[in-house]
Scaffold this motif. Sequence first.
Motif, PDB file in Angstrom:
ATOM      1  N   PHE A  95       0.847  -1.190   0.000  1.00 49.62           N
ATOM      2  CA  PHE A  95       0.000   0.000   0.000  1.00 49.62           C
ATOM      3  C   PHE A  95       0.882   1.240   0.000  1.00 49.62           C
ATOM      4  CE2 PHE A  95       0.504  -1.305   4.448  1.00 49.62           C
ATOM      5  CZ  PHE A  95       0.883  -0.138   5.081  1.00 49.62           C
ATOM      6  N   VAL A  96       0.252   2.389  -0.180  1.00 49.82           N
ATOM      7  CA  VAL A  96       0.944   3.684  -0.199  1.00 49.82           C
ATOM      8  C   VAL A  96       0.268   4.599   0.812  1.00 49.82           C
ATOM      9  CG1 VAL A  96       1.525   5.728  -1.567  1.00 49.82           C
ATOM     10  CG2 VAL A  96       1.638   3.453  -2.608  1.00 49.82           C
ATOM     11  N   ILE A  97       1.064   5.386   1.502  1.00 50.77           N
ATOM     12  CA  ILE A  97       0.550   6.374   2.445  1.00 50.77           C
ATOM     13  C   ILE A  97       1.298   7.682   2.212  1.00 50.77           C
ATOM     14  CG2 ILE A  97       2.160   5.765   4.299  1.00 50.77           C
ATOM     15  CD1 ILE A  97      -0.272   6.031   6.244  1.00 50.77           C
ATOM     16  N   SER A  98       0.706   8.798   2.590  1.00 51.87           N
ATOM     17  CA  SER A  98       1.329  10.097   2.337  1.00 51.87           C
ATOM     18  C   SER A  98       1.729  10.762   3.641  1.00 51.87           C
ATOM     19  CB  SER A  98       0.365  11.014   1.570  1.00 51.87           C
ATOM     20  OG  SER A  98      -0.649  11.498   2.448  1.00 51.87           O
ATOM     21  N   VAL A  99       2.285  11.954   3.554  1.00 57.81           N
ATOM     22  CA  VAL A  99       2.539  12.778   4.737  1.00 57.81           C
ATOM     23  C   VAL A  99       1.874  14.149   4.588  1.00 57.81           C
ATOM     24  CG1 VAL A  99       4.632  11.651   5.574  1.00 57.81           C
ATOM     25  CG2 VAL A  99       4.812  13.419   3.803  1.00 57.81           C
ATOM     26  N   GLY A 100       0.836  14.230   3.744  1.00 61.02           N
ATOM     27  CA  GLY A 100       0.027  15.436   3.659  1.00 61.02           C
ATOM     28  C   GLY A 100       0.428  16.423   2.585  1.00 61.02           C
ATOM     29  N   ASP A 101      -0.374  17.493   2.464  1.00 62.12           N
ATOM     30  CA  ASP A 101      -0.287  18.484   1.395  1.00 62.12           C
ATOM     31  C   ASP A 101      -0.450  17.789   0.048  1.00 62.12           C
ATOM     32  OD1 ASP A 101      -0.161  20.581   3.098  1.00 62.12           O
ATOM     33  OD2 ASP A 101       1.851  21.239   2.553  1.00 62.12           O
ATOM     34  N   LEU A 102      -1.663  17.300  -0.164  1.00 61.49           N
ATOM     35  CA  LEU A 102      -1.993  16.556  -1.367  1.00 61.49           C
ATOM     36  C   LEU A 102      -2.593  17.438  -2.452  1.00 61.49           C
ATOM     37  CD1 LEU A 102      -3.673  13.505   0.434  1.00 61.49           C
ATOM     38  CD2 LEU A 102      -1.239  13.975   0.061  1.00 61.49           C
ATOM     39  N   SER A 136      -4.847   4.575 -10.171  1.00 65.21           N
ATOM     40  CA  SER A 136      -4.218   3.511 -10.958  1.00 65.21           C
ATOM     41  C   SER A 136      -3.447   2.519 -10.096  1.00 65.21           C
ATOM     42  CB  SER A 136      -3.255   4.121 -11.990  1.00 65.21           C
ATOM     43  OG  SER A 136      -2.184   4.803 -11.336  1.00 65.21           O
ATOM     44  N   PHE A 137      -3.114   2.908  -8.857  1.00 68.53           N
ATOM     45  CA  PHE A 137      -2.345   1.997  -7.996  1.00 68.53           C
ATOM     46  C   PHE A 137      -3.254   0.864  -7.531  1.00 68.53           C
ATOM     47  CE2 PHE A 137      -0.596   0.643  -3.888  1.00 68.53           C
ATOM     48  CZ  PHE A 137       0.675   0.277  -4.307  1.00 68.53           C
ATOM     49  N   PRO A 138      -2.810  -0.391  -7.644  1.00 67.30           N
ATOM     50  CA  PRO A 138      -3.709  -1.522  -7.335  1.00 67.30           C
ATOM     51  C   PRO A 138      -4.005  -1.714  -5.857  1.00 67.30           C
ATOM     52  CG  PRO A 138      -1.520  -2.320  -7.923  1.00 67.30           C
ATOM     53  CD  PRO A 138      -1.526  -0.847  -8.212  1.00 67.30           C
ATOM     54  N   GLY A 139      -3.138  -1.271  -4.972  1.00 64.42           N
ATOM     55  CA  GLY A 139      -3.355  -1.424  -3.535  1.00 64.42           C
ATOM     56  C   GLY A 139      -4.011  -0.191  -2.943  1.00 64.42           C
ATOM     57  N   PRO A 140      -4.242  -0.187  -1.623  1.00 65.17           N
ATOM     58  CA  PRO A 140      -4.858   0.978  -0.968  1.00 65.17           C
ATOM     59  C   PRO A 140      -3.919   2.186  -0.937  1.00 65.17           C
ATOM     60  CG  PRO A 140      -5.000  -0.998   0.417  1.00 65.17           C
ATOM     61  CD  PRO A 140      -4.037  -1.305  -0.680  1.00 65.17           C
ATOM     62  N   ILE A 141      -4.511   3.366  -0.970  1.00 64.52           N
ATOM     63  CA  ILE A 141      -3.804   4.631  -0.758  1.00 64.52           C
ATOM     64  C   ILE A 141      -4.403   5.248   0.499  1.00 64.52           C
ATOM     65  CG2 ILE A 141      -3.205   6.890  -1.674  1.00 64.52           C
ATOM     66  CD1 ILE A 141      -2.101   4.899  -3.525  1.00 64.52           C
ATOM     67  N   PHE A 142      -3.568   5.515   1.496  1.00 68.40           N
ATOM     68  CA  PHE A 142      -4.040   6.108   2.745  1.00 68.40           C
ATOM     69  C   PHE A 142      -3.694   7.597   2.762  1.00 68.40           C
ATOM     70  CE2 PHE A 142      -3.633   1.609   3.690  1.00 68.40           C
ATOM     71  CZ  PHE A 142      -4.809   1.345   4.382  1.00 68.40           C
ATOM     72  N   TYR A 143      -4.708   8.437   2.951  1.00 69.34           N
ATOM     73  CA  TYR A 143      -4.544   9.882   2.905  1.00 69.34           C
ATOM     74  C   TYR A 143      -4.149  10.427   4.280  1.00 69.34           C
ATOM     75  CZ  TYR A 143      -7.106   9.914  -1.588  1.00 69.34           C
ATOM     76  OH  TYR A 143      -7.514   9.720  -2.890  1.00 69.34           O
ATOM     77  N   VAL A 144      -3.213  11.363   4.268  1.00 66.99           N
ATOM     78  CA  VAL A 144      -2.829  12.139   5.450  1.00 66.99           C
ATOM     79  C   VAL A 144      -3.040  13.608   5.092  1.00 66.99           C
ATOM     80  CG1 VAL A 144      -0.960  12.766   7.029  1.00 66.99           C
ATOM     81  CG2 VAL A 144      -1.140  10.411   6.171  1.00 66.99           C
ATOM     82  N   LEU A 149       0.768  -1.500  13.895  1.00 65.19           N
ATOM     83  CA  LEU A 149      -0.197  -0.423  14.111  1.00 65.19           C
ATOM     84  C   LEU A 149       0.227   0.835  13.364  1.00 65.19           C
ATOM     85  CD1 LEU A 149      -2.696   0.677  15.668  1.00 65.19           C
ATOM     86  CD2 LEU A 149      -1.127   1.225  17.563  1.00 65.19           C
ATOM     87  N   PHE A 150      -0.715   1.419  12.645  1.00 68.15           N
ATOM     88  CA  PHE A 150      -0.484   2.652  11.896  1.00 68.15           C
ATOM     89  C   PHE A 150      -1.367   3.750  12.466  1.00 68.15           C
ATOM     90  CE2 PHE A 150       0.883  -0.740   9.210  1.00 68.15           C
ATOM     91  CZ  PHE A 150       1.926  -0.239   8.453  1.00 68.15           C
ATOM     92  N   LEU A 151      -0.756   4.858  12.870  1.00 64.56           N
ATOM     93  CA  LEU A 151      -1.474   6.009  13.417  1.00 64.56           C
ATOM     94  C   LEU A 151      -1.345   7.173  12.446  1.00 64.56           C
ATOM     95  CD1 LEU A 151      -0.200   5.886  17.139  1.00 64.56           C
ATOM     96  CD2 LEU A 151      -2.139   4.654  16.121  1.00 64.56           C
ATOM     97  N   VAL A 152      -2.459   7.705  11.995  1.00 61.86           N
ATOM     98  CA  VAL A 152      -2.483   8.829  11.052  1.00 61.86           C
ATOM     99  C   VAL A 152      -3.049  10.041  11.781  1.00 61.86           C
ATOM    100  CG1 VAL A 152      -3.421   9.711   8.894  1.00 61.86           C
ATOM    101  CG2 VAL A 152      -2.741   7.296   9.074  1.00 61.86           C
TER     102      VAL A 152
END
Length: 330
Positions: A71-78, A102-110, A142-145
Motif C-alpha cells: 500500500f501507499v501512504i502520504s505525509v500530507g499536502d496533497l 491507478s495503484f492496485p493497492g490501498p492509498i491512505f490519505y494524510v 499499528l499505523f497512526l495517522v
Amino acid sequence: MKSLLFASTLAVMLPSLGAADGSDPKPWTHQNFDADPGKFTFAIHADLTGGERPGIFATAMAQLNLLRPDFVISVGDLIEGGEIQRDQFEAEWEAYDNRVRSFPGPIFYVGGNHDLSTDLSREVWAERYGPTYYHFRYKNVLFLVLDTEDTSPADRVEIAKARAKAIMIYQSDGPEAFAQTEYANLAHRTAGTIGDDQRNYFLEAIEHNTDVRWTFLFLHKPAWQHRVKTPFASIEAALSERPYTVFNGHVQAYGHEVRNGRDYVQLATTGGEQFPDLGLSEDHVTLVTMTNTGPNIANLMLSGIRDKTGAIPRDGGDLCFSVERCGDDQ
C-alpha cells in the motif's frame, strides 16, 4: 525453484560428485529464503504542493506501480487548497483521486495544512473522506495517522488573517520581511496543533493495541518541535515502552533525527516546491520493508526508478527532480 530441484536431483543421482558427509558444494549461499509471512512493504510519498511542478507526481505513481508495495501512504499536502471556493476544492481533490486510482493497492490519505487549514477545506474533507485522523492494523503492525491542523474554528480564522497579511508583506517586501511577521513566527505554522480529543483517541488506540510488533506514526507537521508540552507529548509517552517510527512532511527538505531512541524521518518532495537551502530537497518516494527485527527504510529518488526499457516512466527523463541541480525553469 525448478533450478534448485534440478540441482538437488542431480546431487542425488551423482553422489560421487559431492562430499561423503553430505556437505556438497552448491552454487548458492543457502536456502533460507527471506520470505517470512510477517514481512511486507509499503511506500510513502511526500508533499506535492506549494507550487506543484507538472508531471512529477504522475511519474511517481507510475513508478510505484512498478515497485508494487502492499500500500501507499502520504505525509500530507496533497492539493494546493488554501483560500479557494468549494468547487475548486472539489476539482483539486478529484484530480488527486484520479492520479492515485491507478495503484492496485490501498492509498491512505494524510492531511496537511494545504488540505485542512480552513473550515471549508475540513468540511469538504469530511464529506469525501470522513475522519481527519484514524488508525489501522496490518500484519500485526499499528499505523497512526494524525491531523496537525486540529485547531479550533476561532483559531483558524485568526491564523488565516495572519497568513493573508504575511503573504502581502512577502509579495511587497520579500522573504526577510515575511520572516518577521506574526504568521511566520507562529508555533502552529512550524509544528501544527493536535487537540485534546485527538490525543485521547490515539491514547485509546495505543492502549487497545498493546500486542502489535511495531507502531508507525504519520503526520504532516513535526508536532514534537513545540517548545512547550503539547498533546503530542502524551502520545509519545504512551509509546515509550514499545518500538515505533515517525514520518512527517511539511518542510519539503529531507531530514532524520533520533528522538527518544526512535527514528523520526522527514520526507522531502514528490512534486512539490523544493527548498535546497534547507537540506536535501529532491523528489523521492520512501519504501519501508517491515521485518521481524523492525523496518528497513529506503529512499528511492525518482530520477533512478526506471522501467524494463531503462527509461523513467511517462517520459520522466524530461523532468527535473532536483531544482538545485537542473534549475527551476525546467
